[in-house]
Design a protein around this motif. Structure first.
Motif, PDB file in Angstrom:
ATOM      1  N   SER A  35       0.814  -1.216   0.000  1.00  0.00           N
ATOM      2  CA  SER A  35       0.000   0.000   0.000  1.00  0.00           C
ATOM      3  C   SER A  35       0.847   1.266   0.000  1.00  0.00           C
ATOM      4  N   GLN A  40       0.158   2.868  -5.123  1.00  0.00           N
ATOM      5  CA  GLN A  40      -1.173   3.434  -5.321  1.00  0.00           C
ATOM      6  C   GLN A  40      -1.224   4.256  -6.609  1.00  0.00           C
ATOM      7  N   THR A  45      -5.218   2.426  -7.638  1.00  0.00           N
ATOM      8  CA  THR A  45      -6.085   1.906  -6.582  1.00  0.00           C
ATOM      9  C   THR A  45      -5.333   1.962  -5.253  1.00  0.00           C
ATOM     10  N   GLY A  46      -5.825   1.268  -4.238  1.00  0.00           N
ATOM     11  CA  GLY A  46      -5.255   1.385  -2.900  1.00  0.00           C
ATOM     12  C   GLY A  46      -4.044   0.529  -2.616  1.00  0.00           C
ATOM     13  N   ASP A 129      -9.791   1.076   1.147  1.00  0.00           N
ATOM     14  CA  ASP A 129      -9.189  -0.085   0.488  1.00  0.00           C
ATOM     15  C   ASP A 129      -9.284  -1.279   1.435  1.00  0.00           C
TER      16      ASP A 129
END
Length: 147
Positions: A35, A40, A45-46, A129
Motif C-alpha cells: 500500500s 497506489q 487503486t489502494g 481499500d
C-alpha cells in the motif's frame, strides 16, 4: 506448522494493446500486497498485488520502457511498462537485481495460484481499500526482509 509451498508458475499474457507479451515459467519466491503511495499511483487503486519471481523465470517479448525512482529503502526502483499502452509489466529493485516484481493482475484469469501472506506499507493504506483482515500488516517493509 509448516510453511505453504511456493507455486511453480507457467503463465503467458499480453499487455492491453498486445504489443508486449510476458511469461513466467518458474517458482514464485513471495506473494504480498503493498500500500505504498508509489504502488497506489502506479495501479490507480489502494494497493498493488505482487509476486516475486527469479529474473530467469520471466520472459518478455516485445517492447518495454522503464522509469527509475528512488525508493524509501534508498534503493533505485525501476518500473517497466508497455511504451504503447502503458500496461505495467514488472518492477525491480537495485537491492535485489535477480528478482522481478510481477503485478499479478497482468495474468488476469490465470492467477488463481496467488495467495498473498502480508500487506507492506500499511502506514499509507487507504481506509476505503478493504484488504483482507487476516493478512499481517507491516508499517513499511517486513522486519528482517531486507526488501
Amino acid at each position: 506448522m509448516s510453511k505453504p509451498e511456493k507455486p511453480i508458475i507457467h503463465v503467458n499474457a499480453a499487455c492491453a494493446c498486445g504489443a508486449t507479451e510476458m511469461s513466467i515459467n518458474g517458482p514464485c519466491v513471495s506473494m504480498f500486497m503493498c500500500s505504498c503511495l508509489d504502488c497506489q499511483r502506479a495501479t490507480g487503486t489502494g494497493h498493488s498485488t505482487i509476486a516475486l519471481v527469479p529474473a530467469g523465470a520471466l520472459g518478455l517479448a516485445g517492447k518495454a520502457k522503464a522509469f527509475d525512482r528512488p525508493s524509501d529503502s534508498g534503493a533505485t526502483f525501476t518500473r517497466h511498462f508497455c511504451p504503447d499502452c502503458g500496461t505495467p509489466l514488472y518492477g525491480q529493485s537495485s537491492r535485489a537485481p535477480d528478482i522481478r516484481m510481477i503485478p499479478v493482475g497482468f495474468f488476469a484469469g490465470q492467477n488463481d495460484w496467488y495467495a498473498p501472506n502480508q500487506l507492506i506499507f500499511s502506514r499509507s493504506q487507504q481506509v476505503w481499500d478493504l484488504v483482507a483482515d487476516h493478512l499481517p500488516r507491516h508499517v513499511t517493509y517486513r522486519v528482517g526482509s531486507g526488501s
